[in-house]
Design a protein around this motif. Structure first.
Motif, mmCIF file in Angstrom:
data_model
loop_
_atom_site.group_PDB
_atom_site.id
_atom_site.type_symbol
_atom_site.label_atom_id
_atom_site.label_comp_id
_atom_site.label_asym_id
_atom_site.label_seq_id
_atom_site.Cartn_x
_atom_site.Cartn_y
_atom_site.Cartn_z
ATOM 1 N N SER A 47 -12.578 3.219 -37.698
ATOM 2 C CA SER A 47 -11.425 3.790 -38.356
ATOM 3 C C SER A 47 -11.722 5.167 -38.775
ATOM 4 N N GLN A 48 -13.011 5.554 -38.983
ATOM 5 C CA GLN A 48 -13.541 6.698 -39.371
ATOM 6 C C GLN A 48 -13.599 7.738 -38.397
ATOM 7 N N ALA A 49 -13.591 7.380 -37.037
ATOM 8 C CA ALA A 49 -13.774 8.393 -36.118
ATOM 9 C C ALA A 49 -12.537 9.194 -35.898
ATOM 10 N N ASN A 50 -12.916 10.323 -34.974
ATOM 11 C CA ASN A 50 -11.838 11.284 -34.700
ATOM 12 C C ASN A 50 -11.242 10.925 -33.238
ATOM 13 N N HIS A 73 -14.955 -11.203 -33.178
ATOM 14 C CA HIS A 73 -15.782 -11.174 -34.521
ATOM 15 C C HIS A 73 -16.507 -9.908 -34.334
ATOM 16 N N ARG A 74 -17.217 -9.957 -33.288
ATOM 17 C CA ARG A 74 -18.265 -8.749 -33.471
ATOM 18 C C ARG A 74 -17.637 -7.441 -33.334
ATOM 19 N N LEU A 118 -14.388 -6.965 -34.730
ATOM 20 C CA LEU A 118 -13.676 -6.737 -36.060
ATOM 21 C C LEU A 118 -14.696 -6.579 -37.103
ATOM 22 N N ALA A 119 -16.038 -6.943 -36.882
ATOM 23 C CA ALA A 119 -17.106 -6.467 -37.902
ATOM 24 C C ALA A 119 -17.421 -4.909 -38.028
ATOM 25 N N ASN A 120 -16.794 -4.286 -36.867
ATOM 26 C CA ASN A 120 -17.248 -2.858 -36.778
ATOM 27 C C ASN A 120 -15.866 -2.146 -37.081
ATOM 28 N N ALA A 121 -14.630 -2.754 -37.502
ATOM 29 C CA ALA A 121 -13.356 -1.985 -37.478
ATOM 30 C C ALA A 121 -13.504 -0.969 -38.474
ATOM 31 N N GLY A 122 -14.251 -1.194 -39.533
ATOM 32 C CA GLY A 122 -14.023 -0.089 -40.505
ATOM 33 C C GLY A 122 -14.925 1.051 -39.924
ATOM 34 N N ILE A 155 -21.682 1.927 -31.028
ATOM 35 C CA ILE A 155 -21.659 0.291 -31.548
ATOM 36 C C ILE A 155 -21.390 -0.511 -29.975
ATOM 37 N N LEU A 187 -6.754 -1.155 -33.243
ATOM 38 C CA LEU A 187 -7.228 -1.126 -34.566
ATOM 39 C C LEU A 187 -7.382 0.348 -35.136
ATOM 40 N N VAL A 188 -7.212 1.353 -34.462
ATOM 41 C CA VAL A 188 -7.449 2.740 -34.898
ATOM 42 C C VAL A 188 -6.107 3.491 -34.722
ATOM 43 N N ASP A 189 -6.129 4.663 -35.440
ATOM 44 C CA ASP A 189 -5.239 5.549 -35.197
ATOM 45 C C ASP A 189 -5.327 6.959 -34.801
#
Lengths: 253, 253, 253, 253, 253, 253, 253, 253
Positions: free
Chosen positions: C170-173, C160-161, C163-167, C151, C192-194
């Motif tokens: 959040s899937q990554a390890n 915004h660029r 945030l548009a990829n936040a989903g 990304i 943004l991620v855990d």
């Protein structure tokens, strides 16, 4: 500048001996009071558009009082004293009518004025610990005539806190972004607004923050346009500049 | 932002589903084009008040052309490309109508606009060698719509050269002070004018100038009020900010 | 480690002369090949969980070939060579079956493997110019067995660029955040991620970026939790660590 | 140097055994007193043209007293002690006739001499906070025999304050320019006079002044000719050098 | 300054309208030529006691020629050009009668003058590699009218080489100490002479010399009195100052 | 030192005019050859216990040849030239019988001597890229008479490679530890041996290695006793010192 | 290492199970006591040739006492404690027989030993303020068995003071040169002697000495051969190394 | 996030108006409490996988109490307060049930939880003085649910102490390597294990350790793979990240 001097210059203009432009420069470039230890500029509103301010650090209470009295004596309505330790403020209170703001370390003679115009300055901070620098900035801008909105503890690691205030930010004529540690706040704010952003790095942090250097460098390298930077912890400078921009917005020359 | 998206948002506003303020944020925060290697912001005039600019350094001519075409395709009238080496400018000229300013290393598509309003930006330099940074600043401000006055080689070691231009400086809405070596120009200029001064340290110098660090530090420590600083050699940033201030002076919100 | 040596150790274990734990340490801590100019570790998968990698900078093509052949001779299936200049890659191609990735400056013998498991690593960059470092990271992780999502150009000045990829993030390890200039990307991503965020400062920038120092300091001072930092431009180190984390997620010990 | 030694050398010269030039070197290069913890130079006026001075920092009152008595015992008329804390000065007053200047942190035994010749040294400061360094410089020059004119608080952000004193400055044989923060004073002064300017950076300031480094770098990079620099806060060194230049101006060799 | 202007000023003095001191300031502070890219000071001998010098680095041959001709046209007898690359010197030779000193990178129009007075400047270096900086210093002083003695490669690690020249050093009115690496030369020389020592750190060295920083710091911290410092590799500045001191020694004001 | 001079001194000793100790100092402190651009020390073996070595960087081939011939002419048996670029080595080969070691950039006249005594110096490196610095160290020690054992590429991230050589290390009279990057080698080696360890940081690395600064700082902060440090990449200095220690071990004074 | 363990190892050697060399390594690499907060090395004399020393800074008196008792309990005859504040020394005196040297901040249990052999270590300082670091060095060397000669306050700005001691210096097996400020002492001493010189920069100074950095850099860049450097103020490290060199001089392996 | 808001979002999902993924983002990105001086994130476990932690430095006891109560009020079970001075802990104890760990400067409300899963984190230190940083790391990891093994005082200058613990290290899911001075521990540990190593430089040391910079640089340049770095003395950050890695190891996504 004594009255006689001014009269003499104007007489020369009248007689055609000097041109009006020359007279203007003469008047703007001349006057100060020599106190021995200091030469406060009693004519500063003419040259700089804002009255002389006293930097309190490294001056004794007696020296500060002397300068303040010289300025008041020359007709200055309001005197702002920055970096004023609480103890010196106490001493000054004996001889001067001083209002003291302890979080900002600011002393003020003459009271806060009514805001001029409708514009406002926004002051945002990354964290709670940045607030004393933010208060120095906010109070300076207020003392010079600006309306100020404070938005504190909106650091970028919880970006939603900042975005929730994006509407307010976009109403300001100037934004002061105050942050220590990684100083990323300025860049994100810079991308959200279309007015000048004044970045103030703070010495908040530890280790590789190097007393504000990390934040300073981050802010100087901001990839957002419209961002400029002042010295570490220089809330006063940011407040002064933000007020200048705010006052001039919407003012015809 | 595609037309359909916009229509959908506005329909939701009409139906009361979302508030107008929310809609504004949605529109401002959304759109960009994904080129894989870059995501140029085709909506930047809405969020930032000025169109997207391309930083040419570290991008290939092909990448620059791709981004420029995306912006032009999205309806942007004028594209500014900074830090554009002469050779890449040559390559770009084949596919794009590009005007090239070699001292400033700037490429421009769409031509310089007529200045907006009566205000002006002044650009001063300490020496002859600072001129290419000054030109980057001046051309950026001009490309964004400001009238610019250039006053070059007025370093403080010959203070009379600067004082002779004090009248011109006091007419500007913003002054850009460009200097390398000891960077003292910003402080002296800051004391002569009552508008914001944007200090640009340059990497001009040798030895203990440390490629502009000496000037940068001097400017950050300026004892004049109203001075803020951008990165070393960042003429673009200064020109962008000066134009922003200039345009907003005398403009009611 | 020659077969006889291993046999001898195991015999001692069998006879009770040494404990199994001791034997394990003996086996893990011993073997390498002495080439005079280098001692490549032919046993690295046992000690480190990943095969020996060759750092190409400062080694001649002949030296690289020698080390690669020693590793292949010892049974290593795949050899990764980082910081490999194009010209040396050409030379190596004569004697070795080498795949060359020019943006990442990586040479690979043995081909990219199929990804192991379902997890993925995300690699984000602040700008277009950071991509070659990002590619070094991405290819390293891929060569070691991870699935990678790229990304690029989502710097924080246009939040915004990102945030548009936040989903996706959040899937990554594990997320690798690659940025130069003010390096603020790591902090915003970290919020943004855990999962762990590995921050890679790059030398992209000029002036007070000091070849990546500004970004490095910003990342070290990140106010987001879960962020750690590797050396400036160290895409390899980030890719290695991200793969290690990715592989171990969901793997019982 | 004991009397016998000197006699012996001179006898050798008389007998032709050694040349007069050799004798001069022998005499100049020899004598000091060994106190164990210090070896004060009782012959310094011959080699350096000015008597030995005691640097008080990091020495106990007892050590200072010991050195002072050794110097007085060897016939030195006047002893200057710099960086002398008030408390140590008190202790010394018990055993020595000491005059103490608290702003300059200087102790003086033997009193200030009459100025030698008609020349003068000018000491200028950027601000009020620089005055204690300026006083160290001024008193050192006075103690060594120079007439000194003090011109304080004439920083460049109010350039008219400095220009109003240009006439006085042009009368000096040497100017000491003392400034912290951006240190620009030295360059402007250097452009106004035709005598040597000795720049003294001070540690006055905060944030990116880095305890005087900003001023130091600015002064080293001064674009004015005739400017040289001493260590941060080194008022003594500047006063010593200014006096040396002042005394030698108008003195035939 | 045109003749008419001067006449007008003097008439005003004659008529008593302005005081002679004011007239002096007016005359000293005014004149320069505006070439657009540069404003050379055609009146510099009045204000600074030495004619304008051109710093060649970062200026084109055409710009240098333009400035030189402006100075010659205004009656300046001799023009010194420092940091002049050999190739630019070649170009200049076509239009100007230029003498070129390649080790010092100095170009000279008008030839070296006869030394003024009997005094001399000594230039010492720590090593052979420091000689090009030393030559810049020596030639500058010679071009401005000083007699110069060169004493090269007398670094302190072989202290006998320096002591063997102590006699010569003690005859100088000013000593320029040029050294890279540890820069210890200035301190030892400072202890041997009773005239001002101008220390020039050079960028000679490697590793932790940091391009002259080690020598610069050592010289700033010199424990010898009478030592001041100029920028790294600034032979010109040292030569200019040494000549100024030399010329003023033995000259009544 | 010419023969007559020596004779004269010794005659004075014989006649009792000077004491033997004085004579020793006179002889040790005197002689060098003045070539104008250099003063090579033809007597260095007396004062320093090892003959003069030529540092080739920044000297022309002609200058090097001149110095070498002066040394050979004064009877020095062997001349070592460090930092000698290949091209200059070629030029020198025309006039001098020079052996050239290209990895170490060393030129040698007079050939490598037989090792003196039984002791040895060990040279270890962290990686392959450190080898050219290691070779400078090793060859210097060999040229001065030491037996040298090379142990390369034993960096601490594969500690078993170093431990496998612990026996060899413990036989050395001095160990030279050469490493870039994190420079940890010196500490681990320092904990394994009981002889002096000379740490040589190298400029190998990138990013935050800052051209050897990271390794330098690590080595200066070594928690192992018996470790001291030389300049970054200073293989010569380490080799010289290691040989000195090796030669003096087991030698009665 | 408990007796049983040692017996077991030796039995294996006897039986031929392990080689004597392996046994030596086993014995050298094993033993320490685990106190939880510390693991003092009770076997250090075998591996390092000198007993374990306690670094007192940052440890409580109780922790120091615990470690000291562990070492004494393991048979160590003498315990040296460095950086021991006076107050902690008082506390320790209650439970341990401690001799305290306040200038050096050193505590010693077991008393100073008789010097071993005839060799000596010389410790020289640039000034009086460097003496506490020098004393740490001197006492460390004495505690480890060296004879030490102190030569204090012989800084290079009065070079005759150093030359007067050249004879003494040339008798030493190792010289420790302790200096702050410009740190030039190491280079001059290095040129006078033919034994290893260990340079100790001190934090003595102010301004641009940067707490010892100026001296450190100067010493690292020393142009004298045979000089190596330890950390700022690291008197202990210098004393340890000097003793090691001194003891090994004249000792056959 | 108030209950109504959440209900509204979920209703929209039910009605198909928004997609579940959008709803997730809305919920994750929203809520915090605005206390004026702070905006604690009451929803952090959703976005970051771990509850909000309070950084105690620079906040008053009253502010800390306010934030803690806001978090507890929002249902957070456990509150960790780092960098909590003992005196503030005392004040907090009046109103809150606080457990205080003085070596780690950590306050904990809600008690340490049972470790989750079987994995563990290992914390190793170079020396005794690094323990308070190590304890901050260890307690943070424990408070977040990890089992922790402490291995202290195993610095690399006594490598056998570390090797003796190699077995334990190889059992950990993440290793935190805490070291000051030369920071070499991280590299050696990194070479012994196959899990992520988080390096924490500490400010332990003096002189050229520059308050942790030496260790920081060493760790950033580690030649071992799998090592990343956090800020100087940032035990909290390391503990947080180590726990995150530990918890995720062996957990299916």
């Amino acid at each position: 500048m004594k009255r006689e001097e001014l009269k003499s210059i104007l007489n020369k203009v009248k007689s055609g001996e000097i041109e009006p432009e020359e007279a203007e420069e003469m008047i703007r470039l001349e006057p100060f009071v020599d106190l021995g230890y200091a030469r406060p500029d009693t004519h500063r509103e003419l040259t700089q558009g804002a009255a002389e301010v006293i930097y309190g650090e490294g001056k004794s209470a007696a020296q500060i009082a002397g300068i303040a009295q010289a300025l008041l004596g020359a007709g200055q309505e309001r005197v702002l004293i920055t970096r004023l330790a609480a103890q010196k403020a106490d001493e000054l209170s004996n001889s001067l009518e001083l209002e003291y703001f302890d979080e900002a370390l600011i002393g003020l003679i003459g009271g806060l004025p009514e805001p001029v115009g409708d514009g406002k300055v926004a002051v945002v901070t990354g964290g709670t610990s940045d607030c004393h620098v933010a208060e120095e900035a906010a109070l300076t801008a207020e003392a010079l005539g600006s309306r100020v909105q404070r938005i504190y503890d909106v650091g970028v690691a919880g970006i939603h806190r900042l975005l929730a205030n994006a509407g307010d930010l976009s109403q300001a004529n100037a934004v002061i972004a105050v942050a220590g540690m990684e100083g990323a706040l300025a860049s994100v704010v810079g991308g959200l607004v279309d007015c000048p952003v004044i970045a103030v790095p703070t010495s908040v942090g530890y280790g590789a923050s190097f007393h504000g250097v990390a934040a300073l460098l981050a802010m100087l390298n901001s990839c957002a346009s419209g961002v400029s930077v002042v010295n570490i912890d220089n809330g006063y400078g940011a407040g002064y500049l933000a007020n200048m921009i705010n006052q001039r917005t919407g003012k015809e020359r």
